[in-house]
Scaffold this motif. Structure first.
Motif, PDB file in Angstrom:
ATOM      1  N   ASP A   1      36.361  45.480  37.026  1.00 11.78           N
ATOM      2  CA  ASP A   1      37.474  44.769  36.389  1.00 11.78           C
ATOM      3  C   ASP A   1      37.697  45.236  34.948  1.00 11.78           C
ATOM      4  O   ASP A   1      38.783  45.033  34.381  1.00 11.78           O
ATOM      5  CB  ASP A   1      37.232  43.267  36.418  1.00 11.78           C
ATOM      6  CG  ASP A   1      37.647  42.634  37.743  1.00 11.78           C
ATOM      7  OD1 ASP A   1      38.196  43.363  38.589  1.00 11.78           O
ATOM      8  OD2 ASP A   1      37.412  41.429  37.930  1.00 11.78           O
TER       9      ASP A   1
ATOM     10  N   THR B   1      42.335  44.945  36.441  1.00  9.16           N
ATOM     11  CA  THR B   1      42.371  43.740  37.274  1.00  9.16           C
ATOM     12  C   THR B   1      43.689  43.638  38.027  1.00  9.16           C
ATOM     13  O   THR B   1      43.860  42.749  38.859  1.00  9.16           O
ATOM     14  CB  THR B   1      42.182  42.472  36.426  1.00  9.16           C
ATOM     15  OG1 THR B   1      43.183  42.456  35.397  1.00  9.16           O
ATOM     16  CG2 THR B   1      40.798  42.440  35.793  1.00  9.16           C
TER      17      THR B   1
ATOM     18  N   PRO C   1      43.990  47.388  42.708  1.00  7.67           N
ATOM     19  CA  PRO C   1      42.768  47.288  43.504  1.00  7.67           C
ATOM     20  C   PRO C   1      41.911  48.538  43.321  1.00  7.67           C
ATOM     21  O   PRO C   1      42.435  49.651  43.236  1.00  7.67           O
ATOM     22  CB  PRO C   1      43.271  47.155  44.943  1.00  7.67           C
ATOM     23  CG  PRO C   1      44.663  47.718  44.912  1.00  7.67           C
ATOM     24  CD  PRO C   1      45.200  47.480  43.535  1.00  7.67           C
TER      25      PRO C   1
ATOM     26  N   SER D   1      38.190  42.649  41.531  1.00  6.76           N
ATOM     27  CA  SER D   1      38.716  41.335  41.926  1.00  6.76           C
ATOM     28  C   SER D   1      40.022  41.470  42.693  1.00  6.76           C
ATOM     29  O   SER D   1      40.273  40.695  43.626  1.00  6.76           O
ATOM     30  CB  SER D   1      38.909  40.456  40.688  1.00  6.76           C
ATOM     31  OG  SER D   1      39.766  41.095  39.754  1.00  6.76           O
ATOM     32  N   LYS D   2      40.852  42.459  42.339  1.00  6.33           N
ATOM     33  CA  LYS D   2      42.123  42.631  43.045  1.00  6.33           C
ATOM     34  C   LYS D   2      41.889  43.085  44.471  1.00  6.33           C
ATOM     35  O   LYS D   2      42.568  42.613  45.405  1.00  6.33           O
ATOM     36  CB  LYS D   2      42.992  43.654  42.305  1.00  6.33           C
ATOM     37  CG  LYS D   2      44.395  43.797  42.887  1.00  6.33           C
ATOM     38  CD  LYS D   2      45.208  42.514  42.738  1.00  6.33           C
ATOM     39  CE  LYS D   2      46.632  42.693  43.224  1.00  6.33           C
ATOM     40  NZ  LYS D   2      47.410  41.440  43.117  1.00  6.33           N
TER      41      LYS D   2
ATOM     42  N   GLU E   1      40.721  40.148  46.437  1.00  5.61           N
ATOM     43  CA  GLU E   1      41.853  39.238  46.647  1.00  5.61           C
ATOM     44  C   GLU E   1      42.705  39.712  47.825  1.00  5.61           C
ATOM     45  O   GLU E   1      43.075  38.916  48.703  1.00  5.61           O
ATOM     46  CB  GLU E   1      42.702  39.175  45.380  1.00  5.61           C
ATOM     47  CG  GLU E   1      43.981  38.363  45.515  1.00  5.61           C
ATOM     48  CD  GLU E   1      44.912  38.544  44.340  1.00  5.61           C
ATOM     49  OE1 GLU E   1      46.149  38.500  44.549  1.00  5.61           O
ATOM     50  OE2 GLU E   1      44.424  38.766  43.208  1.00  5.61           O
ATOM     51  N   LEU E   2      43.026  41.011  47.877  1.00 10.89           N
ATOM     52  CA  LEU E   2      43.848  41.549  48.964  1.00 10.89           C
ATOM     53  C   LEU E   2      43.141  41.433  50.306  1.00 10.89           C
ATOM     54  O   LEU E   2      43.781  41.316  51.358  1.00 10.89           O
ATOM     55  CB  LEU E   2      44.214  42.999  48.678  1.00 10.89           C
ATOM     56  CG  LEU E   2      45.178  43.222  47.514  1.00 10.89           C
ATOM     57  CD1 LEU E   2      45.319  44.704  47.200  1.00 10.89           C
ATOM     58  CD2 LEU E   2      46.551  42.618  47.828  1.00 10.89           C
TER      59      LEU E   2
ATOM     60  N   GLY F   1      41.200  38.970  51.024  1.00 14.41           N
ATOM     61  CA  GLY F   1      41.018  37.547  51.296  1.00 14.41           C
ATOM     62  C   GLY F   1      39.586  37.077  51.141  1.00 14.41           C
ATOM     63  O   GLY F   1      39.184  36.077  51.756  1.00 14.41           O
TER      64      GLY F   1
ATOM     65  N   THR G   1      36.627  35.316  49.252  1.00 15.62           N
ATOM     66  CA  THR G   1      36.338  34.317  48.232  1.00 15.62           C
ATOM     67  C   THR G   1      34.860  33.942  48.302  1.00 15.62           C
ATOM     68  O   THR G   1      34.108  34.472  49.120  1.00 15.62           O
ATOM     69  CB  THR G   1      37.184  33.053  48.449  1.00 15.62           C
ATOM     70  OG1 THR G   1      36.733  32.391  49.667  1.00 15.62           O
ATOM     71  CG2 THR G   1      38.668  33.396  48.591  1.00 15.62           C
TER      72      THR G   1
ATOM     73  N   ARG H   1      29.785  33.230  42.974  1.00 19.73           N
ATOM     74  CA  ARG H   1      30.988  34.060  42.914  1.00 19.73           C
ATOM     75  C   ARG H   1      30.720  35.416  43.566  1.00 19.73           C
ATOM     76  O   ARG H   1      29.653  36.008  43.356  1.00 19.73           O
ATOM     77  CB  ARG H   1      31.385  34.236  41.451  1.00 19.73           C
ATOM     78  CG  ARG H   1      32.661  35.008  41.193  1.00 19.73           C
ATOM     79  CD  ARG H   1      33.079  34.864  39.728  1.00 19.73           C
ATOM     80  NE  ARG H   1      32.059  35.368  38.819  1.00 19.73           N
ATOM     81  CZ  ARG H   1      32.109  36.565  38.226  1.00 19.73           C
ATOM     82  NH1 ARG H   1      33.121  37.387  38.453  1.00 19.73           N
ATOM     83  NH2 ARG H   1      31.150  36.925  37.401  1.00 19.73           N
TER      84      ARG H   1
END
Length: 522
Positions: free
Chosen positions: A125, A129, A132, A147-148, A151-152, A154, A156, A174
């Protein structure tokens, strides 16, 4: 009909057969012999150069290579720390291109980084950020994402581990960006590939030159997928766009289990050849499944037990497919032998079962292979100990280390044998150079100068056969592997004579020209 004269042509028929001239018609060798017997004023003069049958890499990952070629090498000698990796990724042509463009890298090995830890989501990051970022570990089993990227995909804090994979977490829960083993890494790969199928096709087509400049005319794709799209379609579209190497696809068993429509195909350019089963991980990642524990006290990861392996083998028998089984650790290899040694082979034109890597083999295992009813192939990669010697020394017991990459013993066994790269799954900037691999097999010398089990060294002719004639038989490339009448007019011209140069120069050999079907393609 091109003819060639004044060469040192290794025919691939055996260890000692050479010729100086040949003729090719309609893509196939029609004659091979002595230049004095060739009466053609228009013959192409090879100027005394050494010629080999087109090289065959029967265990590689072309989709990963295609990704890597437009990605960043996070390997020695240029990347030796996380700070180096960050700097290298910032130099990627993709950097700054916007949120739909992935920044990609490959080849990091935490044991070779100055910080002696795996990079994390926070490290990536710092680069971006908004874009990706995805970086393969050296074994291509594991990876890291920013993090990107997570996120893409999915992912978490609540995302469960996929079967056979592990999503890394910080102590506070995390996700830390580390995707351990293939099943977890695939979560990021699928997110990346789903975003741009045409980009994957273009990358594959563009990678063709990479193979040709290494003299590689045929490949085994060891990571065939059904998701997010069928690998066969990717290759079909890449071939239309100019991808030239002949290709055999092996589908990951977990994605095709029970699929009655998956059958072998016979097209010379592109075909379905078999299934791929993962028994374990990698030695450098401490996930190869070993009988003796690593210094950490763990024995590695067993991804496929005997019952599931028998299911995969039964499926392959029913579908008449070859089985290629990834097994690095001795415990993983032992499961394969105990589950299959008594079975009748179901393929007659090539080994029914390929053991990929076979990194640690005991004398008892070799005897079990020789006494087996099953017909095995052993496909291994000395480039691993060349590039990762320190990990092998640190993680294996002295006895296990003595049993590592027993190339000469493999050749002397009843099993068929081939060298291959597993590229880009090793921390070296030229992971699929046939000549670095041949150098390691012949000299048993790692990049750090360590001599690894010198009694397992092989000759140059054997190493060349292990990239030509022998893999052709293992991988079903029946028209390749030799330069004799009836075989494909696929050959490479070297910049020096690999058979006579000092052994320490073998790794520096380069391909001067590559010909396919009697036509110069590089």
């Amino acid at each position: 009909m091109p003819t060639f004269t004044n060469g040192k042509i290794f025919t691939g028929l055996d260890r000692t057969s050479f010729a100086s001239a040949m003729a090719i018609e309609n893509g196939h060798v029609t004659w091979i012999g002595d230049s004095n017997d060739l009466n053609d004023a228009n013959a192409i003069d090879l100027h005394g150069k050494t010629v080999l049958p087109g090289l065959i890499d029967v265990h590689t990952h072309p989709k990963y290579i295609a990704d890597a070629l437009h990605g960043v090498a996070c390997t020695p000698p240029n990347v030796n720390s996380i700070k180096d990796m960050q700097a290298a990724l910032r130099q990627s042509p993709a950097f700054g291109k916007g949120p739909d463009t992935w920044i990609e890298g490959w080849g990091f090995d935490e044991t070779k980084l100055a910080e002696h830890r795996t990079p994390t989501i926070d490290d990536l990051d710092e680069i971006s950020t908004t874009q990706p970022i995805f970086v393969y570990r050296s074994d291509c089993h594991s990876s890291i994402g920013n993090s990107k990227a997570l996120e893409l995909a999915g992912i978490t804090a609540d995302t469960p581990d996929p079967v056979g994979g592990f999503i890394g977490h910080f102590s506070d829960g995390r996700p830390n960006g580390y995707m351990k083993e293939v099943a977890a890494t695939q979560l990021l790969i699928q997110a990346k590939s789903a975003q741009s199928y045409q980009g994957d096709v273009d990358n594959m087509a563009n990678s063709s030159k990479h193979y040709l400049q290494n003299g590689i005319v045929a490949i085994g794709e060891m990571m065939g997928r059904m998701r997010p799209y069928d690998s066969l379609k990717l290759y079909q579209d890449a071939v239309k766009a100019g991808f030239k190497p002949k290709s055999a696809i092996y589908y990951v068993y977990d994605e095709v289990a029970g699929n009655a429509s998956l059958r072998p195909t016979n097209d010379d350019q592109l075909r379905i050849a078999g299934i791929k089963v993962f028994m374990d991980g990698s030695i450098s990642g401490e996930t190869a499944y070993n009988q003796q524990p690593y210094p950490s006290g763990q024995n590695g990861v067993c991804l496929t037990d005997a019952a599931k392996l028998r299911q995969a083998v039964a499926y392959a028998q029913q579908q008449h497919l070859q089985v290629a089984i990834h097994a690095m650790g001795d415990a993983a290899i032992q499961i394969i032998l105990d589950a299959t040694d008594h079975l009748q082979p179901w393929l007659s034109d090539r080994p029914s079962i390929r053991i990929e890597h076979a990194s640690i083999l005991s004398d008892q295992m070799l005897r079990q292979i020789d006494q087996a009813t099953m017909n095995y192939a052993l496909v291994t990669q000395p480039i691993f100990f060349f590039a990762e010697d320190e990990s092998y020394r640190d993680y294996l017991s002295p006895q296990q280390f003595k049993e590592a990459y027993r190339v000469k013993s493999m050749i002397n066994s009843k099993a068929e044998f081939a060298l291959s790269s597993d590229a880009p799954c090793t921390p070296w900037a030229e992971p699929d150079s046939p000549f670095v691999n041949i150098y390691a097999a012949v000299t048993r010398t790692a990049v750090n100068g360590d001599i690894v089990n010198p009694e397992e060294a092989i000759t140059v002719p054997d190493a060349v056969l292990a990239y030509t004639t022998w893999p052709a038989k293992i991988g079903g490339f029946s028209g390749n592997g030799q330069l004799t009448p009836g075989y494909a007019g696929d050959f490479v011209v070297l910049d020096r004579d690999i058979f006579t140069i000092p052994a320490n120069e073998i790794k520096d050999v380069r391909v001067a020209a590559t010909w396919i079907d009697g036509k110069k393609v590089y």
